[in-house]
Design a protein around this motif. Structure first.
Motif, PDB file in Angstrom:
ATOM      1  N   SER A  34       0.822  -1.209   0.000  1.00  0.00           N
ATOM      2  CA  SER A  34       0.000   0.000   0.000  1.00  0.00           C
ATOM      3  C   SER A  34       0.855   1.256   0.000  1.00  0.00           C
ATOM      4  O   SER A  34       0.354   2.349   0.130  1.00  0.00           O
ATOM      5  CB  SER A  34      -0.926   0.003   1.220  1.00  0.00           C
ATOM      6  OG  SER A  34      -0.182   0.148   2.400  1.00  0.00           O
ATOM      7  N   LEU A  59      -8.721   7.813   3.745  1.00  0.00           N
ATOM      8  CA  LEU A  59      -7.445   7.137   3.950  1.00  0.00           C
ATOM      9  C   LEU A  59      -7.320   6.660   5.400  1.00  0.00           C
ATOM     10  O   LEU A  59      -7.601   7.419   6.328  1.00  0.00           O
ATOM     11  CB  LEU A  59      -6.288   8.092   3.648  1.00  0.00           C
ATOM     12  CG  LEU A  59      -6.284   8.616   2.221  1.00  0.00           C
ATOM     13  CD1 LEU A  59      -6.069  10.098   2.211  1.00  0.00           C
ATOM     14  CD2 LEU A  59      -5.227   7.918   1.443  1.00  0.00           C
ATOM     15  N   GLN A  60      -6.880   5.419   5.564  1.00  0.00           N
ATOM     16  CA  GLN A  60      -6.547   4.885   6.885  1.00  0.00           C
ATOM     17  C   GLN A  60      -5.040   4.663   6.904  1.00  0.00           C
ATOM     18  O   GLN A  60      -4.500   3.962   6.051  1.00  0.00           O
ATOM     19  CB  GLN A  60      -7.262   3.574   7.146  1.00  0.00           C
ATOM     20  CG  GLN A  60      -8.733   3.743   7.407  1.00  0.00           C
ATOM     21  CD  GLN A  60      -9.369   2.428   7.785  1.00  0.00           C
ATOM     22  OE1 GLN A  60      -9.146   1.428   7.139  1.00  0.00           O
ATOM     23  NE2 GLN A  60     -10.161   2.458   8.836  1.00  0.00           N
ATOM     24  N   VAL A  61      -4.376   5.269   7.881  1.00  0.00           N
ATOM     25  CA  VAL A  61      -2.920   5.263   7.939  1.00  0.00           C
ATOM     26  C   VAL A  61      -2.463   4.427   9.136  1.00  0.00           C
ATOM     27  O   VAL A  61      -2.954   4.618  10.250  1.00  0.00           O
ATOM     28  CB  VAL A  61      -2.370   6.700   8.061  1.00  0.00           C
ATOM     29  CG1 VAL A  61      -0.859   6.703   8.040  1.00  0.00           C
ATOM     30  CG2 VAL A  61      -2.928   7.583   6.954  1.00  0.00           C
ATOM     31  N   TYR A  81       4.767   4.544   6.769  1.00  0.00           N
ATOM     32  CA  TYR A  81       3.344   4.653   7.041  1.00  0.00           C
ATOM     33  C   TYR A  81       2.616   4.096   5.831  1.00  0.00           C
ATOM     34  O   TYR A  81       2.695   4.655   4.741  1.00  0.00           O
ATOM     35  CB  TYR A  81       2.946   6.106   7.296  1.00  0.00           C
ATOM     36  CG  TYR A  81       3.543   6.661   8.556  1.00  0.00           C
ATOM     37  CD1 TYR A  81       2.839   6.605   9.746  1.00  0.00           C
ATOM     38  CD2 TYR A  81       4.815   7.212   8.558  1.00  0.00           C
ATOM     39  CE1 TYR A  81       3.386   7.097  10.922  1.00  0.00           C
ATOM     40  CE2 TYR A  81       5.368   7.707   9.724  1.00  0.00           C
ATOM     41  CZ  TYR A  81       4.650   7.647  10.895  1.00  0.00           C
ATOM     42  OH  TYR A  81       5.198   8.130  12.046  1.00  0.00           O
ATOM     43  N   GLU A  82       1.934   2.998   6.039  1.00  0.00           N
ATOM     44  CA  GLU A  82       1.156   2.414   4.949  1.00  0.00           C
ATOM     45  C   GLU A  82      -0.278   2.888   5.091  1.00  0.00           C
ATOM     46  O   GLU A  82      -0.732   3.197   6.193  1.00  0.00           O
ATOM     47  CB  GLU A  82       1.234   0.891   5.000  1.00  0.00           C
ATOM     48  CG  GLU A  82       2.649   0.402   4.783  1.00  0.00           C
ATOM     49  CD  GLU A  82       2.697  -1.034   4.315  1.00  0.00           C
ATOM     50  OE1 GLU A  82       1.696  -1.517   3.764  1.00  0.00           O
ATOM     51  OE2 GLU A  82       3.744  -1.641   4.493  1.00  0.00           O
ATOM     52  N   TYR A  83      -0.975   2.945   3.980  1.00  0.00           N
ATOM     53  CA  TYR A  83      -2.347   3.424   4.037  1.00  0.00           C
ATOM     54  C   TYR A  83      -3.217   2.685   3.040  1.00  0.00           C
ATOM     55  O   TYR A  83      -2.742   2.163   2.034  1.00  0.00           O
ATOM     56  CB  TYR A  83      -2.419   4.940   3.781  1.00  0.00           C
ATOM     57  CG  TYR A  83      -1.899   5.387   2.440  1.00  0.00           C
ATOM     58  CD1 TYR A  83      -2.734   5.471   1.334  1.00  0.00           C
ATOM     59  CD2 TYR A  83      -0.565   5.748   2.288  1.00  0.00           C
ATOM     60  CE1 TYR A  83      -2.253   5.900   0.111  1.00  0.00           C
ATOM     61  CE2 TYR A  83      -0.077   6.179   1.077  1.00  0.00           C
ATOM     62  CZ  TYR A  83      -0.927   6.254  -0.018  1.00  0.00           C
ATOM     63  OH  TYR A  83      -0.449   6.680  -1.221  1.00  0.00           O
ATOM     64  N   THR A  84      -4.486   2.610   3.378  1.00  0.00           N
ATOM     65  CA  THR A  84      -5.484   2.112   2.443  1.00  0.00           C
ATOM     66  C   THR A  84      -6.289   3.316   1.986  1.00  0.00           C
ATOM     67  O   THR A  84      -6.514   4.254   2.750  1.00  0.00           O
ATOM     68  CB  THR A  84      -6.416   1.072   3.097  1.00  0.00           C
ATOM     69  OG1 THR A  84      -7.058   1.678   4.222  1.00  0.00           O
ATOM     70  CG2 THR A  84      -5.641  -0.142   3.544  1.00  0.00           C
ATOM     71  N   PHE A 102      -8.479  11.696   6.693  1.00  0.00           N
ATOM     72  CA  PHE A 102      -7.420  10.857   7.257  1.00  0.00           C
ATOM     73  C   PHE A 102      -7.907  10.224   8.545  1.00  0.00           C
ATOM     74  O   PHE A 102      -8.464  10.913   9.397  1.00  0.00           O
ATOM     75  CB  PHE A 102      -6.163  11.683   7.567  1.00  0.00           C
ATOM     76  CG  PHE A 102      -5.571  12.348   6.375  1.00  0.00           C
ATOM     77  CD1 PHE A 102      -4.817  11.632   5.480  1.00  0.00           C
ATOM     78  CD2 PHE A 102      -5.774  13.697   6.152  1.00  0.00           C
ATOM     79  CE1 PHE A 102      -4.256  12.246   4.380  1.00  0.00           C
ATOM     80  CE2 PHE A 102      -5.228  14.324   5.060  1.00  0.00           C
ATOM     81  CZ  PHE A 102      -4.459  13.594   4.165  1.00  0.00           C
ATOM     82  N   LEU A 104      -5.949   8.199  11.355  1.00  0.00           N
ATOM     83  CA  LEU A 104      -4.677   7.676  11.840  1.00  0.00           C
ATOM     84  C   LEU A 104      -4.962   6.553  12.829  1.00  0.00           C
ATOM     85  O   LEU A 104      -5.675   6.751  13.811  1.00  0.00           O
ATOM     86  CB  LEU A 104      -3.868   8.780  12.510  1.00  0.00           C
ATOM     87  CG  LEU A 104      -3.531   9.966  11.612  1.00  0.00           C
ATOM     88  CD1 LEU A 104      -2.855  11.060  12.415  1.00  0.00           C
ATOM     89  CD2 LEU A 104      -2.647   9.529  10.478  1.00  0.00           C
ATOM     90  N   SER A 105      -4.407   5.385  12.572  1.00  0.00           N
ATOM     91  CA  SER A 105      -4.642   4.232  13.434  1.00  0.00           C
ATOM     92  C   SER A 105      -3.834   4.352  14.720  1.00  0.00           C
ATOM     93  O   SER A 105      -2.652   4.692  14.687  1.00  0.00           O
ATOM     94  CB  SER A 105      -4.247   2.952  12.697  1.00  0.00           C
ATOM     95  OG  SER A 105      -4.387   1.846  13.559  1.00  0.00           O
TER      96      SER A 105
END
Length: 149
Positions: A34, A59-61, A81-84, A102, A104-105
């Motif tokens: 990703s 986006l989920q980071v 930092y990977e994201y979907t 955004f 952020l996890s």
């Protein structure tokens, strides 16, 4: 108003060097899928959609670290930092916009490589040989008992 756009580069954190990324790909081929997912993507509002279209990007980071351990020292190989990403178009009566949402996890993925010692290898080999010897003994005992009766 037409808000068509092309995302030429989109990333989080520091840029990962290609040499480092190839080392990581050698260890973990699934990492980095990703990474740079939105690079080069175009979001074009075609005439059949209509005017005043808002383009939203969700986006989920997630932070990902790859750590290698050599003896007692610990070395961080990569931090990225990977994201979907998910994009949608929606008609609006207000001013059209291009939105980036955004999330952020709070979780972090940490992948650690722990090298095994030679004694660990020898122990595993002995366990396999012992297991084969035990199963062969059980089979021999079963065959011996059935031939006598």
């Amino acid at each position: 108003m037409n808000l068509s756009h092309v995302i030429s580069h989109f990333s989080f954190g520091m840029k990962v060097l290609p040499r480092v990324m190839s080392d990581v790909k050698r260890l973990l081929p699934y990492i980095g899928r990703s990474h740079d997912k939105l690079n080069g993507r175009s979001f074009i509002n075609h005439r059949d959609v209509g005017a005043n279209v808002t383009i939203e990007h969700y986006l989920q980071v997630v932070k990902t670290e790859v750590v290698t351990r050599r003896s007692s020292s610990e070395r961080k190989l990569i931090e990225e930092y990977e994201y979907t990403a998910h994009s949608s178009l929606s008609q609006t009566v207000y001013m059209p916009t291009a939105k980036f949402h955004f999330e952020l996890s709070p979780m972090q993925v940490q992948i650690t490589e722990n090298p095994k010692s030679f004694s660990h290898f020898i122990t595993n080999v002995c366990a396999i040989i012992g297991g084969v010897f035990t199963v062969a003994g059980i089979l021999d005992s079963i065959l011996h008992k059935t031939q006598l009766e």
